[in-house]
Motif scaffolding. Structure first.
Motif, PDB file in Angstrom:
ATOM      1  N   HIS A  38      29.190  -5.900  -1.955  1.00 48.45           N
ATOM      2  CA  HIS A  38      28.250  -4.877  -2.390  1.00 48.45           C
ATOM      3  C   HIS A  38      26.804  -5.181  -1.978  1.00 48.45           C
ATOM      4  O   HIS A  38      25.916  -4.382  -2.229  1.00 48.45           O
ATOM      5  N   ASN A  39      26.563  -6.314  -1.371  1.00 47.71           N
ATOM      6  CA  ASN A  39      25.195  -6.639  -0.944  1.00 47.71           C
ATOM      7  C   ASN A  39      24.840  -5.876   0.316  1.00 47.71           C
ATOM      8  O   ASN A  39      25.530  -5.943   1.308  1.00 47.71           O
ATOM      9  N   ARG A  40      23.742  -5.164   0.258  1.00 49.82           N
ATOM     10  CA  ARG A  40      23.295  -4.346   1.392  1.00 49.82           C
ATOM     11  C   ARG A  40      22.040  -4.923   2.043  1.00 49.82           C
ATOM     12  O   ARG A  40      21.333  -4.229   2.736  1.00 49.82           O
ATOM     13  N   TRP A  41      21.798  -6.199   1.833  1.00 49.96           N
ATOM     14  CA  TRP A  41      20.605  -6.821   2.391  1.00 49.96           C
ATOM     15  C   TRP A  41      20.624  -6.779   3.913  1.00 49.96           C
ATOM     16  O   TRP A  41      19.573  -6.701   4.553  1.00 49.96           O
ATOM     17  N   LEU A  42      21.798  -6.821   4.513  1.00 49.69           N
ATOM     18  CA  LEU A  42      21.905  -6.799   5.977  1.00 49.69           C
ATOM     19  C   LEU A  42      21.359  -5.496   6.552  1.00 49.69           C
ATOM     20  O   LEU A  42      20.716  -5.495   7.597  1.00 49.69           O
TER      21      LEU A  42
ATOM     22  N   HIS B  26      27.049  -1.883  18.380  1.00 51.25           N
ATOM     23  CA  HIS B  26      28.266  -1.674  17.587  1.00 51.25           C
ATOM     24  C   HIS B  26      29.032  -2.980  17.390  1.00 51.25           C
ATOM     25  O   HIS B  26      29.396  -3.330  16.263  1.00 51.25           O
ATOM     26  N   VAL B  27      29.267  -3.699  18.459  1.00 50.83           N
ATOM     27  CA  VAL B  27      30.024  -4.951  18.368  1.00 50.83           C
ATOM     28  C   VAL B  27      29.257  -5.985  17.545  1.00 50.83           C
ATOM     29  O   VAL B  27      29.832  -6.684  16.711  1.00 50.83           O
ATOM     30  N   GLY B  28      27.951  -6.073  17.746  1.00 49.34           N
ATOM     31  CA  GLY B  28      27.136  -7.025  16.984  1.00 49.34           C
ATOM     32  C   GLY B  28      27.145  -6.738  15.498  1.00 49.34           C
ATOM     33  O   GLY B  28      27.356  -7.638  14.666  1.00 49.34           O
ATOM     34  N   PHE B  29      26.924  -5.470  15.116  1.00 44.34           N
ATOM     35  CA  PHE B  29      26.931  -5.117  13.694  1.00 44.34           C
ATOM     36  C   PHE B  29      28.319  -5.221  13.081  1.00 44.34           C
ATOM     37  O   PHE B  29      28.449  -5.575  11.916  1.00 44.34           O
ATOM     38  N   GLU B  30      29.349  -4.900  13.833  1.00 40.92           N
ATOM     39  CA  GLU B  30      30.712  -5.047  13.305  1.00 40.92           C
ATOM     40  C   GLU B  30      30.998  -6.516  12.983  1.00 40.92           C
ATOM     41  O   GLU B  30      31.590  -6.825  11.950  1.00 40.92           O
ATOM     42  N   GLY B  31      30.574  -7.406  13.874  1.00 45.40           N
ATOM     43  CA  GLY B  31      30.764  -8.833  13.614  1.00 45.40           C
ATOM     44  C   GLY B  31      30.030  -9.280  12.364  1.00 45.40           C
ATOM     45  O   GLY B  31      30.586 -10.009  11.528  1.00 45.40           O
ATOM     46  N   LEU B  32      28.783  -8.849  12.217  1.00 45.55           N
ATOM     47  CA  LEU B  32      28.009  -9.201  11.025  1.00 45.55           C
ATOM     48  C   LEU B  32      28.604  -8.590   9.762  1.00 45.55           C
ATOM     49  O   LEU B  32      28.665  -9.232   8.709  1.00 45.55           O
ATOM     50  N   ARG B  33      29.041  -7.348   9.874  1.00 50.17           N
ATOM     51  CA  ARG B  33      29.603  -6.671   8.714  1.00 50.17           C
ATOM     52  C   ARG B  33      30.876  -7.361   8.231  1.00 50.17           C
ATOM     53  O   ARG B  33      31.084  -7.541   7.025  1.00 50.17           O
ATOM     54  N   HIS B  34      31.708  -7.772   9.159  1.00 50.97           N
ATOM     55  CA  HIS B  34      32.945  -8.459   8.764  1.00 50.97           C
ATOM     56  C   HIS B  34      32.662  -9.875   8.262  1.00 50.97           C
ATOM     57  O   HIS B  34      33.301 -10.342   7.341  1.00 50.97           O
ATOM     58  N   ARG B  35      31.682 -10.516   8.878  1.00 56.04           N
ATOM     59  CA  ARG B  35      31.346 -11.882   8.446  1.00 56.04           C
ATOM     60  C   ARG B  35      30.839 -11.913   7.014  1.00 56.04           C
ATOM     61  O   ARG B  35      31.182 -12.791   6.229  1.00 56.04           O
ATOM     62  N   TYR B  36      29.987 -10.927   6.665  1.00 55.29           N
ATOM     63  CA  TYR B  36      29.422 -10.886   5.324  1.00 55.29           C
ATOM     64  C   TYR B  36      30.180  -9.942   4.386  1.00 55.29           C
ATOM     65  O   TYR B  36      29.707  -9.648   3.296  1.00 55.29           O
ATOM     66  N   ARG B  37      31.317  -9.455   4.843  1.00 54.56           N
ATOM     67  CA  ARG B  37      32.231  -8.634   4.042  1.00 54.56           C
ATOM     68  C   ARG B  37      31.544  -7.430   3.402  1.00 54.56           C
ATOM     69  O   ARG B  37      31.712  -7.165   2.207  1.00 54.56           O
ATOM     70  N   ILE B  38      30.786  -6.714   4.192  1.00 49.58           N
ATOM     71  CA  ILE B  38      30.162  -5.483   3.704  1.00 49.58           C
ATOM     72  C   ILE B  38      31.175  -4.370   3.876  1.00 49.58           C
ATOM     73  O   ILE B  38      31.627  -4.088   4.977  1.00 49.58           O
ATOM     74  N   GLN B  39      31.541  -3.758   2.779  1.00 45.04           N
ATOM     75  CA  GLN B  39      32.608  -2.740   2.768  1.00 45.04           C
ATOM     76  C   GLN B  39      31.997  -1.366   2.686  1.00 45.04           C
ATOM     77  O   GLN B  39      31.212  -1.080   1.868  1.00 45.04           O
TER      78      GLN B  39
END
Length: 163
Positions: free
Chosen positions: A8-12, A150-163
């Motif tokens: 649930h953290n949206r700091w990214l 897209h690829v960069g943000f997808e990697g970050l999103r999955h790493r920090y588990r932003i759903q």
């Protein structure tokens, strides 16, 4: 302490927007000014397509006003483009996820092009003039950069588990 593994953290999103605003005003040589990608628009498009339920037109309008203040453009120029593009993106996010990356880049070109046309319209209302289709160069560069974004943000999103 902020737990970076919580979904649930949206700091990214905030960090990405601050970085995009910084890149939007980063000094470039005069001959490159037409080739600057629309970084803020790319970040907004990515997060609208990824988390459409967490983006509101009001938030995007406020972001556009902040971008207008940061860049020193007429107040509302970026806000108008961001709101129009966000509305279109919110209407098409279900289909966008099914597109191949090159098709997504083409759609990003269209979306950023729409924002550039509204920006050019506001610029012409304030007495400016752009000849030809130079105002679409940022849309072209943004579309070329889309796969990296897209690829960069997808990697970050999955790493920090932003759903």
């Amino acid at each position: 302490m902020i737990d970076l593994t919580r979904g649930h953290n949206r700091w990214l999103v905030l960090v990405a927007l601050l970085l995009a605003l910084t890149l939007a005003v980063y000094p470039l040589p005069l001959e490159w000014r037409w080739w600057r990608p629309e970084f803020v628009m790319l970040v907004v498009i990515y997060w609208v397509f990824t988390l459409p339920d967490h983006v509101s037109l009001t938030q995007v309008a406020l972001l556009g006003l902040i971008q207008d203040l940061v860049e020193g453009t007429p107040l509302g120029q970026h806000a108008l483009g961001l709101v129009i593009v966000t509305y279109i993106a919110l209407q098409s996010y279900r289909r966008f996820g099914n597109y191949a990356l090159w098709q997504q880049a083409c759609w990003v070109f269209v979306l950023v092009g729409i924002a550039q046309m509204t920006s050019n319209w506001v610029h012409s209302l304030s007495g400016g003039h752009v000849s030809g289709l130079q105002f679409l160069y940022p849309a072209l560069v943004s579309a070329v950069l889309w796969p990296l974004v897209h690829v960069g943000f997808e990697g970050l999103r999955h790493r920090y588990r932003i759903q």
